[in-house]
Design a protein around this motif. Structure first.
Motif, PDB file in Angstrom:
ATOM      1  N   ARG A  32       0.830  -1.211   0.000  1.00  0.00           N
ATOM      2  CA  ARG A  32       0.000   0.000   0.000  1.00  0.00           C
ATOM      3  C   ARG A  32       0.861   1.256   0.000  1.00  0.00           C
ATOM      4  O   ARG A  32       0.582   2.211  -0.729  1.00  0.00           O
ATOM      5  CB  ARG A  32      -0.937  -0.002   1.212  1.00  0.00           C
ATOM      6  CG  ARG A  32      -2.054  -1.013   1.138  1.00  0.00           C
ATOM      7  CD  ARG A  32      -2.996  -0.905   2.325  1.00  0.00           C
ATOM      8  NE  ARG A  32      -3.648   0.410   2.370  1.00  0.00           N
ATOM      9  CZ  ARG A  32      -4.573   0.744   3.271  1.00  0.00           C
ATOM     10  NH1 ARG A  32      -4.944  -0.133   4.201  1.00  0.00           N
ATOM     11  NH2 ARG A  32      -5.123   1.947   3.248  1.00  0.00           N
ATOM     12  N   ARG A  36       1.059   4.201  -2.852  1.00  0.00           N
ATOM     13  CA  ARG A  36       0.838   5.626  -2.547  1.00  0.00           C
ATOM     14  C   ARG A  36       1.998   6.468  -3.053  1.00  0.00           C
ATOM     15  O   ARG A  36       1.806   7.526  -3.661  1.00  0.00           O
ATOM     16  CB  ARG A  36       0.665   5.828  -1.036  1.00  0.00           C
ATOM     17  CG  ARG A  36      -0.648   5.338  -0.475  1.00  0.00           C
ATOM     18  CD  ARG A  36      -0.892   5.894   0.925  1.00  0.00           C
ATOM     19  NE  ARG A  36       0.141   5.518   1.879  1.00  0.00           N
ATOM     20  CZ  ARG A  36       0.105   4.413   2.626  1.00  0.00           C
ATOM     21  NH1 ARG A  36      -0.923   3.573   2.511  1.00  0.00           N
ATOM     22  NH2 ARG A  36       1.066   4.136   3.482  1.00  0.00           N
ATOM     23  N   ALA A  39       1.966   6.742  -6.845  1.00  0.00           N
ATOM     24  CA  ALA A  39       0.891   7.573  -7.393  1.00  0.00           C
ATOM     25  C   ALA A  39       1.258   9.052  -7.412  1.00  0.00           C
ATOM     26  O   ALA A  39       0.663   9.833  -8.165  1.00  0.00           O
ATOM     27  CB  ALA A  39      -0.388   7.365  -6.584  1.00  0.00           C
ATOM     28  N   GLN A  40       2.233   9.434  -6.600  1.00  0.00           N
ATOM     29  CA  GLN A  40       2.634  10.839  -6.542  1.00  0.00           C
ATOM     30  C   GLN A  40       3.565  11.162  -7.708  1.00  0.00           C
ATOM     31  O   GLN A  40       4.661  10.623  -7.807  1.00  0.00           O
ATOM     32  CB  GLN A  40       3.332  11.134  -5.217  1.00  0.00           C
ATOM     33  CG  GLN A  40       2.430  10.951  -4.003  1.00  0.00           C
ATOM     34  CD  GLN A  40       3.145  11.274  -2.702  1.00  0.00           C
ATOM     35  OE1 GLN A  40       4.187  11.920  -2.698  1.00  0.00           O
ATOM     36  NE2 GLN A  40       2.582  10.829  -1.590  1.00  0.00           N
ATOM     37  N   GLU A  66      -6.370   1.576  -1.580  1.00  0.00           N
ATOM     38  CA  GLU A  66      -5.821   2.900  -1.884  1.00  0.00           C
ATOM     39  C   GLU A  66      -6.558   3.618  -3.015  1.00  0.00           C
ATOM     40  O   GLU A  66      -6.322   4.797  -3.255  1.00  0.00           O
ATOM     41  CB  GLU A  66      -4.340   2.776  -2.257  1.00  0.00           C
ATOM     42  CG  GLU A  66      -3.450   2.287  -1.136  1.00  0.00           C
ATOM     43  CD  GLU A  66      -3.404   3.256   0.040  1.00  0.00           C
ATOM     44  OE1 GLU A  66      -3.545   4.479  -0.183  1.00  0.00           O
ATOM     45  OE2 GLU A  66      -3.230   2.785   1.181  1.00  0.00           O
ATOM     46  N   GLY A  67      -7.419   2.906  -3.713  1.00  0.00           N
ATOM     47  CA  GLY A  67      -8.122   3.520  -4.837  1.00  0.00           C
ATOM     48  C   GLY A  67      -9.293   2.662  -5.261  1.00  0.00           C
ATOM     49  O   GLY A  67     -10.161   2.336  -4.452  1.00  0.00           O
ATOM     50  N   SER A  68      -9.300   2.254  -6.517  1.00  0.00           N
ATOM     51  CA  SER A  68     -10.389   1.416  -7.020  1.00  0.00           C
ATOM     52  C   SER A  68      -9.840   0.400  -8.004  1.00  0.00           C
ATOM     53  O   SER A  68      -8.905   0.684  -8.754  1.00  0.00           O
ATOM     54  CB  SER A  68     -11.458   2.271  -7.714  1.00  0.00           C
ATOM     55  OG  SER A  68     -10.916   2.920  -8.859  1.00  0.00           O
ATOM     56  N   ARG A  86      -7.450   2.507 -10.427  1.00  0.00           N
ATOM     57  CA  ARG A  86      -6.783   3.778 -10.149  1.00  0.00           C
ATOM     58  C   ARG A  86      -6.255   3.761  -8.721  1.00  0.00           C
ATOM     59  O   ARG A  86      -6.866   3.183  -7.819  1.00  0.00           O
ATOM     60  CB  ARG A  86      -7.728   4.965 -10.332  1.00  0.00           C
ATOM     61  CG  ARG A  86      -8.282   5.110 -11.740  1.00  0.00           C
ATOM     62  CD  ARG A  86      -8.794   6.512 -12.004  1.00  0.00           C
ATOM     63  NE  ARG A  86      -7.718   7.492 -12.129  1.00  0.00           N
ATOM     64  CZ  ARG A  86      -7.038   7.709 -13.251  1.00  0.00           C
ATOM     65  NH1 ARG A  86      -7.295   7.007 -14.334  1.00  0.00           N
ATOM     66  NH2 ARG A  86      -6.097   8.627 -13.288  1.00  0.00           N
ATOM     67  N   VAL A  87      -5.114   4.403  -8.535  1.00  0.00           N
ATOM     68  CA  VAL A  87      -4.559   4.637  -7.206  1.00  0.00           C
ATOM     69  C   VAL A  87      -4.398   6.145  -7.078  1.00  0.00           C
ATOM     70  O   VAL A  87      -3.524   6.736  -7.716  1.00  0.00           O
ATOM     71  CB  VAL A  87      -3.206   3.923  -7.013  1.00  0.00           C
ATOM     72  CG1 VAL A  87      -2.636   4.258  -5.639  1.00  0.00           C
ATOM     73  CG2 VAL A  87      -3.363   2.418  -7.176  1.00  0.00           C
ATOM     74  N   HIS A  88      -5.296   6.741  -6.322  1.00  0.00           N
ATOM     75  CA  HIS A  88      -5.362   8.202  -6.237  1.00  0.00           C
ATOM     76  C   HIS A  88      -5.513   8.772  -7.648  1.00  0.00           C
ATOM     77  O   HIS A  88      -6.419   8.365  -8.364  1.00  0.00           O
ATOM     78  CB  HIS A  88      -4.155   8.749  -5.474  1.00  0.00           C
ATOM     79  CG  HIS A  88      -4.060   8.187  -4.076  1.00  0.00           C
ATOM     80  ND1 HIS A  88      -4.933   8.530  -3.070  1.00  0.00           N
ATOM     81  CD2 HIS A  88      -3.210   7.275  -3.537  1.00  0.00           C
ATOM     82  CE1 HIS A  88      -4.632   7.866  -1.962  1.00  0.00           C
ATOM     83  NE2 HIS A  88      -3.594   7.090  -2.215  1.00  0.00           N
ATOM     84  N   ALA A  89      -4.640   9.647  -8.109  1.00  0.00           N
ATOM     85  CA  ALA A  89      -4.815  10.256  -9.432  1.00  0.00           C
ATOM     86  C   ALA A  89      -4.192   9.437 -10.555  1.00  0.00           C
ATOM     87  O   ALA A  89      -4.368   9.762 -11.731  1.00  0.00           O
ATOM     88  CB  ALA A  89      -4.209  11.662  -9.432  1.00  0.00           C
TER      89      ALA A  89
END
Length: 201
Positions: A32, A36, A39-40, A66-68, A86-89
């Motif tokens: 996880r 994260r 994703a940044q 963390e997302g979908s 998706r993980v965040h954006a």
């Protein structure tokens, strides 16, 4: 760890700026955190392995946390445990861990996705109809992509080992034969051949 270097090369060939997060420990919380971090500042996260249902396959639950996870498993061989979400954006694509499965799903799924995000209009590889120089008598219920070579006489030959771990089949071949689900092939039948020229460049 062949997938790591193979995928880096394939991504770089598409003009991607690649950040390699290395091998992730078989731990849900560690997975996880890496997702994260990935994703940044990244548009796409690509993983290899960990998307099946084994006890140590943590990528699927980590993405869900963390997302979908919008898609998981497709009727394709090799490559059944393919995941998208998706993980965040960032978009997320989880590839199978078997080397051939990872290679084939990258060419057929990841490459068109990246090209589309780059503004390319025609992203679907163009097949050519050729004559089978082989028999494929045991059809699968899934759509199959066989590692194959176009021969000088215009026929198509198969690599002798179509197993998902036989990575040398991908270097021997110069394309893939697209076999519809539940379809047997006899020597001389017309087949759809996807040349590497439309899959790698």
């Amino acid at each position: 760890n062949s997938n790591r270097f193979m995928l880096r090369a394939l991504l770089a060939q598409l003009g991607c700026e690649v950040t390699d997060f290395g091998i992730v420990a078989d731990d849900l919380e560690v997975t996880r955190k890496v997702l994260r971090d990935a994703a940044q500042g990244h548009d796409l996260i690509v993983t290899s392995g960990g998307v099946s249902v084994g006890e140590e396959d943590h990528v699927k639950p980590a993405v869900e946390a963390e997302g979908s996870l919008d898609m998981w498993k497709i009727a394709m061989k090799p490559g059944k445990p393919l995941a998208y979400g998706r993980v965040h954006a960032a978009a997320f694509i989880g590839l199978p861990g078997n080397p051939v499965s990872s290679f084939v799903t990258f060419l057929l799924m990841v490459r068109p996705f990246i090209l589309a995000t780059q503004g390319v209009n025609e992203v679907v590889p163009q097949a050519v109809m050729l004559r089978a120089g082989f028999d494929w008598p045991r059809p699968d219920r899934r759509r199959e992509f066989l590692r194959a070579r176009m021969m000088a006489d215009g026929s198509v030959a198969l690599f002798h080992n179509q197993g998902a771990a036989a990575l040398n089949s991908t270097t021997w071949a110069n394309g893939l034969v697209d076999v519809p689900a539940a379809t047997a092939i006899a020597n001389g039948d017309p087949v759809r051949f996807l040349p590497y020229g439309d899959l790698l460049w």
